[in-house]
Scaffold this motif. Sequence first.
Motif, PDB file in Angstrom:
ATOM      1  N   TYR A  81     -10.438  -0.898  -5.338  1.00 54.05           N
ATOM      2  CA  TYR A  81     -10.759  -2.318  -5.211  1.00 54.05           C
ATOM      3  C   TYR A  81     -12.273  -2.489  -5.178  1.00 54.05           C
ATOM      4  O   TYR A  81     -12.951  -1.904  -4.328  1.00 54.05           O
ATOM      5  CB  TYR A  81     -10.145  -2.875  -3.930  1.00 54.05           C
ATOM      6  CG  TYR A  81      -9.991  -4.361  -3.961  1.00 54.05           C
ATOM      7  CD1 TYR A  81      -8.907  -4.939  -4.577  1.00 54.05           C
ATOM      8  CD2 TYR A  81     -10.949  -5.187  -3.394  1.00 54.05           C
ATOM      9  CE1 TYR A  81      -8.759  -6.305  -4.628  1.00 54.05           C
ATOM     10  CE2 TYR A  81     -10.811  -6.564  -3.440  1.00 54.05           C
ATOM     11  CZ  TYR A  81      -9.716  -7.110  -4.053  1.00 54.05           C
ATOM     12  OH  TYR A  81      -9.597  -8.463  -4.118  1.00 54.05           O
ATOM     13  N   PRO A  82     -12.831  -3.252  -6.108  1.00 55.53           N
ATOM     14  CA  PRO A  82     -14.294  -3.332  -6.178  1.00 55.53           C
ATOM     15  C   PRO A  82     -14.861  -4.344  -5.186  1.00 55.53           C
ATOM     16  O   PRO A  82     -14.245  -5.366  -4.916  1.00 55.53           O
ATOM     17  CB  PRO A  82     -14.533  -3.804  -7.615  1.00 55.53           C
ATOM     18  CG  PRO A  82     -13.323  -4.575  -7.972  1.00 55.53           C
ATOM     19  CD  PRO A  82     -12.181  -4.036  -7.167  1.00 55.53           C
ATOM     20  N   PHE A 119       0.800  -1.224   0.000  1.00 55.71           N
ATOM     21  CA  PHE A 119       0.000   0.000   0.000  1.00 55.71           C
ATOM     22  C   PHE A 119       0.826   1.264   0.000  1.00 55.71           C
ATOM     23  O   PHE A 119       0.300   2.349  -0.028  1.00 55.71           O
ATOM     24  CB  PHE A 119      -0.961  -0.004   1.185  1.00 55.71           C
ATOM     25  CG  PHE A 119      -1.901  -1.154   1.165  1.00 55.71           C
ATOM     26  CD1 PHE A 119      -2.522  -1.509  -0.012  1.00 55.71           C
ATOM     27  CD2 PHE A 119      -2.152  -1.900   2.296  1.00 55.71           C
ATOM     28  CE1 PHE A 119      -3.387  -2.572  -0.043  1.00 55.71           C
ATOM     29  CE2 PHE A 119      -3.010  -2.967   2.261  1.00 55.71           C
ATOM     30  CZ  PHE A 119      -3.628  -3.312   1.087  1.00 55.71           C
ATOM     31  N   ARG A 143       0.937  -1.841 -10.355  1.00 54.38           N
ATOM     32  CA  ARG A 143      -0.255  -1.600  -9.555  1.00 54.38           C
ATOM     33  C   ARG A 143      -1.250  -2.749  -9.683  1.00 54.38           C
ATOM     34  O   ARG A 143      -1.869  -3.147  -8.708  1.00 54.38           O
ATOM     35  CB  ARG A 143      -0.907  -0.279  -9.953  1.00 54.38           C
ATOM     36  CG  ARG A 143      -1.900   0.207  -8.932  1.00 54.38           C
ATOM     37  CD  ARG A 143      -2.458   1.544  -9.287  1.00 54.38           C
ATOM     38  NE  ARG A 143      -1.568   2.630  -8.949  1.00 54.38           N
ATOM     39  CZ  ARG A 143      -1.527   3.785  -9.593  1.00 54.38           C
ATOM     40  NH1 ARG A 143      -2.324   3.980 -10.607  1.00 54.38           N
ATOM     41  NH2 ARG A 143      -0.696   4.725  -9.246  1.00 54.38           N
ATOM     42  N   ARG A 181      -7.986   2.528 -10.301  1.00 60.10           N
ATOM     43  CA  ARG A 181      -9.124   1.656 -10.120  1.00 60.10           C
ATOM     44  C   ARG A 181      -9.167   1.203  -8.671  1.00 60.10           C
ATOM     45  O   ARG A 181      -8.288   0.483  -8.211  1.00 60.10           O
ATOM     46  CB  ARG A 181      -8.984   0.456 -11.046  1.00 60.10           C
ATOM     47  CG  ARG A 181     -10.232  -0.347 -11.201  1.00 60.10           C
ATOM     48  CD  ARG A 181      -9.942  -1.576 -12.040  1.00 60.10           C
ATOM     49  NE  ARG A 181     -10.847  -2.637 -11.641  1.00 60.10           N
ATOM     50  CZ  ARG A 181     -11.961  -2.926 -12.275  1.00 60.10           C
ATOM     51  NH1 ARG A 181     -12.278  -2.265 -13.341  1.00 60.10           N
ATOM     52  NH2 ARG A 181     -12.749  -3.891 -11.863  1.00 60.10           N
ATOM     53  N   LEU A 231     -10.036  -6.736   4.273  1.00 65.18           N
ATOM     54  CA  LEU A 231      -9.403  -5.657   3.514  1.00 65.18           C
ATOM     55  C   LEU A 231      -9.018  -4.489   4.418  1.00 65.18           C
ATOM     56  O   LEU A 231      -7.964  -3.890   4.245  1.00 65.18           O
ATOM     57  CB  LEU A 231     -10.353  -5.163   2.423  1.00 65.18           C
ATOM     58  CG  LEU A 231     -10.528  -6.099   1.238  1.00 65.18           C
ATOM     59  CD1 LEU A 231     -11.591  -5.586   0.311  1.00 65.18           C
ATOM     60  CD2 LEU A 231      -9.218  -6.241   0.487  1.00 65.18           C
ATOM     61  N   LEU A 274      -1.727  -0.511   7.479  1.00 65.60           N
ATOM     62  CA  LEU A 274      -2.067   0.206   6.251  1.00 65.60           C
ATOM     63  C   LEU A 274      -3.222  -0.513   5.556  1.00 65.60           C
ATOM     64  O   LEU A 274      -3.335  -1.731   5.624  1.00 65.60           O
ATOM     65  CB  LEU A 274      -0.868   0.232   5.315  1.00 65.60           C
ATOM     66  CG  LEU A 274       0.258   1.194   5.645  1.00 65.60           C
ATOM     67  CD1 LEU A 274       1.316   1.097   4.590  1.00 65.60           C
ATOM     68  CD2 LEU A 274      -0.261   2.608   5.708  1.00 65.60           C
ATOM     69  N   THR A 275      -4.069   0.246   4.893  1.00 63.97           N
ATOM     70  CA  THR A 275      -5.163  -0.362   4.153  1.00 63.97           C
ATOM     71  C   THR A 275      -5.043   0.024   2.690  1.00 63.97           C
ATOM     72  O   THR A 275      -4.308   0.934   2.350  1.00 63.97           O
ATOM     73  CB  THR A 275      -6.532   0.154   4.613  1.00 63.97           C
ATOM     74  OG1 THR A 275      -6.323   1.276   5.395  1.00 63.97           O
ATOM     75  CG2 THR A 275      -7.288  -0.890   5.330  1.00 63.97           C
ATOM     76  N   CYS A 276      -5.849  -0.629   1.887  1.00 61.05           N
ATOM     77  CA  CYS A 276      -5.806  -0.257   0.484  1.00 61.05           C
ATOM     78  C   CYS A 276      -6.360   1.164   0.369  1.00 61.05           C
ATOM     79  O   CYS A 276      -7.283   1.549   1.075  1.00 61.05           O
ATOM     80  CB  CYS A 276      -6.588  -1.235  -0.367  1.00 61.05           C
ATOM     81  SG  CYS A 276      -8.280  -1.357   0.045  1.00 61.05           S
ATOM     82  N   PRO A 277      -5.774   1.967  -0.517  1.00 55.22           N
ATOM     83  CA  PRO A 277      -6.110   3.393  -0.541  1.00 55.22           C
ATOM     84  C   PRO A 277      -7.545   3.681  -0.950  1.00 55.22           C
ATOM     85  O   PRO A 277      -8.107   4.688  -0.546  1.00 55.22           O
ATOM     86  CB  PRO A 277      -5.131   3.979  -1.536  1.00 55.22           C
ATOM     87  CG  PRO A 277      -4.581   2.831  -2.290  1.00 55.22           C
ATOM     88  CD  PRO A 277      -4.683   1.638  -1.425  1.00 55.22           C
ATOM     89  N   THR A 294      -2.777  -5.025  -6.733  1.00 56.87           N
ATOM     90  CA  THR A 294      -4.213  -5.230  -6.530  1.00 56.87           C
ATOM     91  C   THR A 294      -4.533  -6.715  -6.391  1.00 56.87           C
ATOM     92  O   THR A 294      -5.346  -7.116  -5.565  1.00 56.87           O
ATOM     93  CB  THR A 294      -5.002  -4.667  -7.726  1.00 56.87           C
ATOM     94  OG1 THR A 294      -4.450  -3.434  -8.090  1.00 56.87           O
ATOM     95  CG2 THR A 294      -6.452  -4.504  -7.390  1.00 56.87           C
ATOM     96  N   LEU A 345      -3.497  -8.067  -3.038  1.00 60.37           N
ATOM     97  CA  LEU A 345      -4.112  -7.393  -1.895  1.00 60.37           C
ATOM     98  C   LEU A 345      -4.952  -8.334  -1.039  1.00 60.37           C
ATOM     99  O   LEU A 345      -4.767  -8.422   0.173  1.00 60.37           O
ATOM    100  CB  LEU A 345      -4.978  -6.268  -2.443  1.00 60.37           C
ATOM    101  CG  LEU A 345      -5.401  -5.114  -1.572  1.00 60.37           C
ATOM    102  CD1 LEU A 345      -5.576  -3.922  -2.481  1.00 60.37           C
ATOM    103  CD2 LEU A 345      -6.664  -5.395  -0.863  1.00 60.37           C
ATOM    104  N   ARG A 360      -0.030   4.650 -16.526  1.00 63.34           N
ATOM    105  CA  ARG A 360      -0.370   4.717 -15.102  1.00 63.34           C
ATOM    106  C   ARG A 360      -0.001   3.422 -14.399  1.00 63.34           C
ATOM    107  O   ARG A 360      -0.151   2.341 -14.942  1.00 63.34           O
ATOM    108  CB  ARG A 360      -1.859   4.962 -14.945  1.00 63.34           C
ATOM    109  CG  ARG A 360      -2.234   6.337 -15.384  1.00 63.34           C
ATOM    110  CD  ARG A 360      -3.631   6.695 -14.961  1.00 63.34           C
ATOM    111  NE  ARG A 360      -4.014   7.968 -15.538  1.00 63.34           N
ATOM    112  CZ  ARG A 360      -3.661   9.139 -15.027  1.00 63.34           C
ATOM    113  NH1 ARG A 360      -2.933   9.182 -13.938  1.00 63.34           N
ATOM    114  NH2 ARG A 360      -4.052  10.252 -15.603  1.00 63.34           N
ATOM    115  N   THR A 368       6.245   7.246  -9.752  1.00 64.56           N
ATOM    116  CA  THR A 368       6.426   7.779  -8.409  1.00 64.56           C
ATOM    117  C   THR A 368       7.447   6.940  -7.641  1.00 64.56           C
ATOM    118  O   THR A 368       8.255   7.466  -6.877  1.00 64.56           O
ATOM    119  CB  THR A 368       5.078   7.784  -7.663  1.00 64.56           C
ATOM    120  OG1 THR A 368       4.085   8.242  -8.555  1.00 64.56           O
ATOM    121  CG2 THR A 368       5.126   8.693  -6.473  1.00 64.56           C
ATOM    122  N   ILE A 420     -11.840  -9.135  -8.605  1.00 63.20           N
ATOM    123  CA  ILE A 420     -11.417  -7.941  -9.340  1.00 63.20           C
ATOM    124  C   ILE A 420     -12.090  -7.876 -10.700  1.00 63.20           C
ATOM    125  O   ILE A 420     -12.523  -6.821 -11.140  1.00 63.20           O
ATOM    126  CB  ILE A 420      -9.889  -7.919  -9.510  1.00 63.20           C
ATOM    127  CG1 ILE A 420      -9.211  -7.901  -8.157  1.00 63.20           C
ATOM    128  CG2 ILE A 420      -9.449  -6.703 -10.302  1.00 63.20           C
ATOM    129  CD1 ILE A 420      -7.746  -8.161  -8.224  1.00 63.20           C
TER     130      ILE A 420
END
Lengths: 361, 590
Positions: free
Chosen positions: B296-297, A17, A266, B294, B150, B157-160, A270, A273, A59, A64, A298
């Motif tokens: 996290y859905p 993160f 990224r 994107r 999540l 920390l968590t997903c943004p 994801t 995660l 992206r 960064t 996802i």
Amino acid sequence: MTTGAAAAETLLRNRLFSDLDDGGYVPENKKEVLGTVQQVLERTIVESEGNSLLIIGPRGCGKTWVMDSVFRTLQGDRRCKDNYIRVYLNGLVHTDDRLALLEIARQLNIDSDNEEHTSMSFSAALDYLLAALRSGSGANQSVIFVLDEFDLFASHKNQSLLYNLLDISQSSHNPIAVVGLTCRLDVVELLEKRVKSRFSHRQLLLFPHSEFRDYATLAQSLLSLPINFKQRQFRHEWQKNIQKLLQNAKVLQALQQQFRLSADVRSLKTLLLLPVSRLSPTHPQLAPSDFSLSLELIHRDSLGAVMKGLSVLELCLLVAVRQISELSCGEPFNFEMVYCGKQWSSLLVTPRYGNHSILQL
Amino acid sequence: MSSTASMRRSQRHRAKSFKSELEDGVQATYKAIKLKSLEKDGRCASNRIYGEDYEDDGEKAVDEVEEELTETDSASEEQHPKRTTKKSARNRVEQVSDGDTGDAGRQEEEEEEGEDGVGEDGVHGRWRHYHSLCSRLPGRERQIQLLLSLLGEPRQLTCPALYVYGNTSTGKTLVLKTILSSLQVPHAFVNCIECYSPKLLYGTILAHLMGDTSGYVRCDSMPSFIRSLQSFADERTAETMYIVLDKAERLREMNATLLPSLLRLSELTHRQVCTILVSELVWEKLAMSAGGLRPYPLHFPQYTRESDCIVLYNSESFCSSAANENFTETCNMEGEVLAIMSLDCPEGEPLSFYRTFVNHVWNVFQYVCRDLGELRYLSSLLYPKYCEPVESGETSRQETRKLWRHIEPYFRGVMSKIHLREISSAQWVKAQVQMDSGETSTSLAQGVPQSKAVLELPYFSKYLLIASYLASYNPSKTDKKFFSKQKQARTRKSKKPRKEKPNHQLLGPKPFPLDRLMAIFYSILEEAVAPSADIYSQISSLVTLQLVSQLHTKDLLDGPKYKCLMTLDAVRQVARTVGFDLVQYLYDFN
């Protein structure tokens, strides 16, 4: 054992993160860019040379991250350590030159209380700041400007901020370096002529991983625990499990699918995660099923999922809308036309078992 | 020339705006209908039960349980004000959760045990809420599990960014609210309809986070918002801050840089911030304005029939009490929905009896409406009716068939009025009383009769109004056909076979220039009148009465343009008073 899993979860979360901890793995395709950026900034700091460069890449491919790791190495360098000031601006946040100027003044710690700044007119603030930046000579501390979303700065009025920054970087006043990060390839074309001529035209391109091997290595390095991890026993088991996981067909398939959809860092983060988040004392090791679950979450067909929740009547309306939009061939139509139309009423008189058949869909 | 062009333009614009509405899914259009009906009868809003009510109830229930929990620990100061305000609701909630008290008690014990087992470092912290959350939010176990994993521990920390989506009333807001308040992390709940500008949004988020009572902290721009978040995080808390933005689709309309920067807050502030967007739309509809990031859905599916609530039923041991075998069969089907709807069981009523009723409601209305908020509204409306024969002593509570026969016509009546809410529930009850006492005024849920007041207008104004209606709804090229004096041409033409044409009544009124209005006016008026200032002043008085609207044209060379705002029925009434046959002149009817 219990605390081992929790510590691992915290550590891996930090890695996923934030860009602060990257597991120490530098992908091949970024080494060159890293080297160039570092070289340029070192020249600014040590030899007081004004510079400007652009890092362009899609992206999530690590622009960064490149800047962060360059600054980390600069911090470790004795010559550079306290010899520069870093000013970070983001085009999304600093949406006009006034806000950007205030932010620069704040980050440069120009002494005068905030109240005065906010009441200052734009031109007064600009004059003030330019005077401050131009007053020094080569012996001064150098300033490194990082402009994230560089393309958005080009949309500011007259591009006066860009013009002035690039102008100072060309002249031999204070040594400054301007680093722009953007995902637009045509960003140079957005600049006005006078701004463009002051830009050094040094552009670095970043690409996402082109080979799956790199992608998988990155995944492994992201998931590995560092060598100085406290619970030795746990680390040992963890690393063995990771090795095994990356041989597992299910995991490889998930990784490959994500890689084909988008190969940037990224997207990988994801994907990882959910598996990392699900770690707990009762579930201390990653399992292959976590990866496939994550992939499914996802890339779920979201529209279909929402449509499944509609009632039969609502679905009928949707069908009628669809039919009318096909009939009208792109001509606009309104709700009344759907509601009073033949399609809608024909759906309504369908016998009840017909409704059930729609429900089955 | 220019008039037709602009007519077409405005028509296209209107249609486009509607099309975008359609794109937002059918729910959106349904909302529009609902809104329309609300506008019609805005006064009675107080008596209605909205979809949000469900969530409020849930919140009350949450507070309740939380209080129980915190009493053993140290009672947190924040909840004391709530305690007094929600006292009235408490009795009911206690009643509601009556069925679960045994369960809840057990869970509390479990929790305590869990805490002991976890050890002094509290590693396992967030999962100790899991069971109590699941019992409070039936049917959302999977979502709770995912969210808890999540979100992580408060300090991790968590997903943004998270994107929570699903149909109306699937418990998105409720689940998030409950989880965040039971984890006791700093969070802000903001509705993007209320906070319609970035400034309001920043101010409200900050106020929520800081616990500011005024509900608003002045904050003008994104940079200062970020700075306030940073200073808040540095001074007050080391835990992750959660910013929940409900109705997130509205963020698209605010500012091009707002949504992308909100999604990147953790990167921009370098603090632990998690942005959670809640919306009914799919992410693809927001993706264009989100700048490539994107979140996290997380999907909240509609409550379904398959669920483990069947177990709950059997444990209630009410099946034996039901005399009807048929009934036991049907009620085993719908798990989640029934579990939630029976939380509404009014005070003093047997739960199993209420379940039977709710089961009827679900079976009848599920094909038309699966919005739980609406279904709960309907059942609260119809339950007193259902109980009537029992209260009067005609039937006993066991005779479900008789009760069904009694309630069926009411169901049928309400069916066509679903979502519309033409009258408030208080009015509905009054109408029922009137009907029962023998007055044959309104049929069930028919709505209050429309006001029969005939418009009293000057003679010429009436004709002007009719002319404006004709000009608005007839295409201008057909004027010749209707208003020229050569009758023969008209009859011959009408015999030609026509192809499919759009119905102009459905397309809405179109603007017309003043000249056309006057031409039609003189054509339909039998007597000859000189065009005087008197006539023109009557047009402007029609505009002030808002029967006709004047459009603002940018082009100064063009004359003023107008549009008729009356409905067909109203204009027909007016036409009848002057003995004018309106339909004969309307393009759609000829």
